[in-house]
Scaffold this motif. Structure first.
Motif, short mmCIF file in Angstrom:
data_model
loop_
_atom_site.label_atom_id
_atom_site.label_comp_id
_atom_site.label_asym_id
_atom_site.label_seq_id
_atom_site.Cartn_x
_atom_site.Cartn_y
_atom_site.Cartn_z
N PRO A 32 0.81 -1.22 0.00
CA PRO A 32 0.00 0.00 0.00
C PRO A 32 0.84 1.27 0.00
CG PRO A 32 -0.87 -1.59 1.56
CD PRO A 32 0.45 -2.12 1.10
N VAL A 33 0.24 2.35 -0.48
CA VAL A 33 0.90 3.65 -0.49
C VAL A 33 1.38 3.98 0.93
CG1 VAL A 33 0.52 6.13 -0.77
CG2 VAL A 33 -0.38 4.53 -2.47
N GLY A 34 2.63 4.44 1.02
CA GLY A 34 3.23 4.76 2.31
C GLY A 34 4.14 3.67 2.84
N THR A 35 4.13 2.48 2.20
CA THR A 35 4.98 1.38 2.65
C THR A 35 6.44 1.68 2.31
OG1 THR A 35 3.19 -0.21 2.26
CG2 THR A 35 5.42 -1.10 2.46
N VAL A 36 7.32 1.49 3.28
CA VAL A 36 8.76 1.68 3.07
C VAL A 36 9.35 0.32 2.68
CG1 VAL A 36 10.95 2.42 4.09
CG2 VAL A 36 8.81 3.56 4.73
N VAL A 37 10.10 0.31 1.57
CA VAL A 37 10.56 -0.96 1.00
C VAL A 37 12.03 -0.90 0.60
CG1 VAL A 37 8.27 -1.56 0.12
CG2 VAL A 37 9.86 -0.29 -1.34
N GLN A 38 12.61 -2.09 0.42
CA GLN A 38 13.94 -2.20 -0.16
C GLN A 38 13.81 -2.84 -1.53
OE1 GLN A 38 17.32 -3.32 2.29
NE2 GLN A 38 17.94 -4.82 0.75
N LEU A 39 14.52 -2.30 -2.52
CA LEU A 39 14.45 -2.80 -3.88
C LEU A 39 15.56 -3.82 -4.13
CD1 LEU A 39 13.82 0.57 -5.76
CD2 LEU A 39 12.14 -1.03 -4.79
N SER A 40 15.38 -4.62 -5.16
CA SER A 40 16.37 -5.64 -5.51
C SER A 40 17.69 -5.03 -5.92
CB SER A 40 15.83 -6.53 -6.63
OG SER A 40 15.47 -5.76 -7.77
N GLY A 55 11.97 -4.37 -19.75
CA GLY A 55 13.01 -5.39 -19.60
C GLY A 55 13.94 -5.18 -18.44
N HIS A 56 13.78 -4.08 -17.69
CA HIS A 56 14.62 -3.81 -16.51
C HIS A 56 13.81 -4.19 -15.27
CE1 HIS A 56 17.05 -0.77 -13.91
NE2 HIS A 56 17.48 -2.01 -13.78
N ASP A 57 13.88 -5.46 -14.87
CA ASP A 57 12.98 -5.99 -13.86
C ASP A 57 13.53 -5.74 -12.46
OD1 ASP A 57 10.88 -7.19 -12.66
OD2 ASP A 57 11.45 -9.24 -13.17
N VAL A 58 13.06 -4.67 -11.82
CA VAL A 58 13.40 -4.37 -10.43
C VAL A 58 12.21 -4.76 -9.56
CG1 VAL A 58 14.00 -2.54 -8.80
CG2 VAL A 58 14.91 -2.48 -11.13
N SER A 59 12.48 -5.43 -8.46
CA SER A 59 11.40 -5.89 -7.60
C SER A 59 11.59 -5.39 -6.17
CB SER A 59 11.34 -7.42 -7.59
OG SER A 59 12.56 -7.96 -7.10
N ILE A 60 10.52 -5.46 -5.41
CA ILE A 60 10.58 -5.16 -3.98
C ILE A 60 10.96 -6.44 -3.25
CG2 ILE A 60 9.20 -4.56 -1.95
CD1 ILE A 60 7.57 -2.71 -3.77
N THR A 61 12.03 -6.39 -2.49
CA THR A 61 12.53 -7.59 -1.82
C THR A 61 12.18 -7.65 -0.34
OG1 THR A 61 14.66 -6.51 -1.37
CG2 THR A 61 14.47 -7.78 -3.41
N ARG A 62 11.88 -6.48 0.26
CA ARG A 62 11.65 -6.49 1.70
C ARG A 62 10.83 -5.27 2.10
NH1 ARG A 62 15.29 -5.63 6.45
NH2 ARG A 62 16.80 -4.75 5.01
N GLY A 91 19.01 -2.56 -4.26
CA GLY A 91 19.65 -2.08 -3.04
C GLY A 91 19.13 -0.77 -2.52
N GLU A 92 18.41 0.00 -3.36
CA GLU A 92 17.87 1.27 -2.88
C GLU A 92 16.73 1.03 -1.88
OE1 GLU A 92 18.23 0.63 -6.13
OE2 GLU A 92 19.26 2.30 -7.13
N GLN A 93 16.47 2.05 -1.09
CA GLN A 93 15.32 2.02 -0.19
C GLN A 93 14.38 3.12 -0.63
OE1 GLN A 93 16.85 1.95 3.80
NE2 GLN A 93 17.86 -0.01 3.47
N ALA A 94 13.08 2.82 -0.58
CA ALA A 94 12.11 3.72 -1.19
C ALA A 94 10.79 3.65 -0.44
CB ALA A 94 11.89 3.31 -2.66
N ILE A 95 9.90 4.58 -0.80
CA ILE A 95 8.55 4.59 -0.24
C ILE A 95 7.55 4.48 -1.39
CG2 ILE A 95 8.48 7.11 -0.21
CD1 ILE A 95 6.68 6.87 2.29
#
Length: 229
Positions: free
Chosen positions: A151-159, A205-212, A161-165
């Motif tokens: 959901p909007v507002g969730t703080v996540v780590q990307l595959s 083709g640039h597949d970035v995912s949320i890992t955590r 290495g960046e951290q994002a909201i």
């Protein structure tokens, strides 16, 4: 079949949503306040639904549908919940919707023994409980489509290495929302957040995912800055 409603029914659900916890006004306030600290007497707190029913009935200006929704918003499809005098009948579709939203709010604000949950964890827990029969699975699927897996507002780590909201959902690809990156892979806070559309990148083709999913309390994030763009 998913719930279908006319404008009048939606208005009733809205009124019931505003009044669903009015019974707390008839409980000792120290008990209600203790609820937010995880130390309340749950058996006493559960009486708020019956007290709400009594208050609204005495008022005389609310329909029986609204009163029934308020009384039964803690009754679940698997027979759990309260009050006990619900007659063993499943809650109405309207009461189910009200109950799901209220339960989600409880998980976000009170949670369980470990405290309040991040929105993504709350969604995951509710989905697991829906699969066991507590909630309607089609309703839960609809809720996830609206709110997203993250959901909007969730703080996540990307595959990468960046951290994002998470700042916006992509309804076609729920696991690929739009995010604002606020921290680089080496741990440096960016001077200005960078918008990244994970669904658009996946299509190119640039597949970035949320890992955590991360604990938002560990970060000092300027939410206003994230949602300006």
């Amino acid at each position: 079949m998913l719930f279908r409603s006319n404008e009048g029914e939606l208005e009733k659900i809205g009124v019931a949503g505003l009044l669903h916890d009015v019974g707390y006004l008839r409980l000792p306030q120290n008990v209600v306040i203790a609820q937010w600290q995880g130390g309340s007497d749950s058996s006493l707190l559960q009486k708020h639904v019956v007290m709400a029913e009594t208050l609204l009935t005495r008022h005389g200006q609310f329909s029986s549908d609204i009163i029934r929704m308020v009384k039964n918003h803690h009754v679940y499809l698997d027979g759990s919940g309260y009050p006990e005098d619900s007659g063993g009948q499943p809650p109405s579709e309207s009461a189910q919707l009200l109950g799901m939203v209220d339960y989600f709010d409880e998980l976000l604000t009170i949670g369980g023994s470990a405290g309040a949950l991040p929105a993504a964890f709350a969604i995951r827990r509710m989905y697991q409980e829906a699969k066991k029969g507590k909630f309607s699975v089609p309703y839960m699927d609809a809720m996830i489509r609206i709110l997203g897996v993250f959901p909007v507002g969730t703080v996540v780590q990307l595959s990468t290495g960046e951290q994002a909201i998470v700042v916006k959902q992509n309804t076609d690809i729920g696991v690929k929302p739009q995010v604002e990156i606020f921290q680089s892979p080496d741990g440096k806070i960016l001077e200005a957040p960078q918008r990244w559309d994970l669904a658009e990148d996946a299509n190119s083709g640039h597949d970035v995912s949320i890992t955590r999913v991360l604990d938002p309390t560990e970060y000092s994030i300027d939410l206003q800055e994230c949602f300006q763009s």
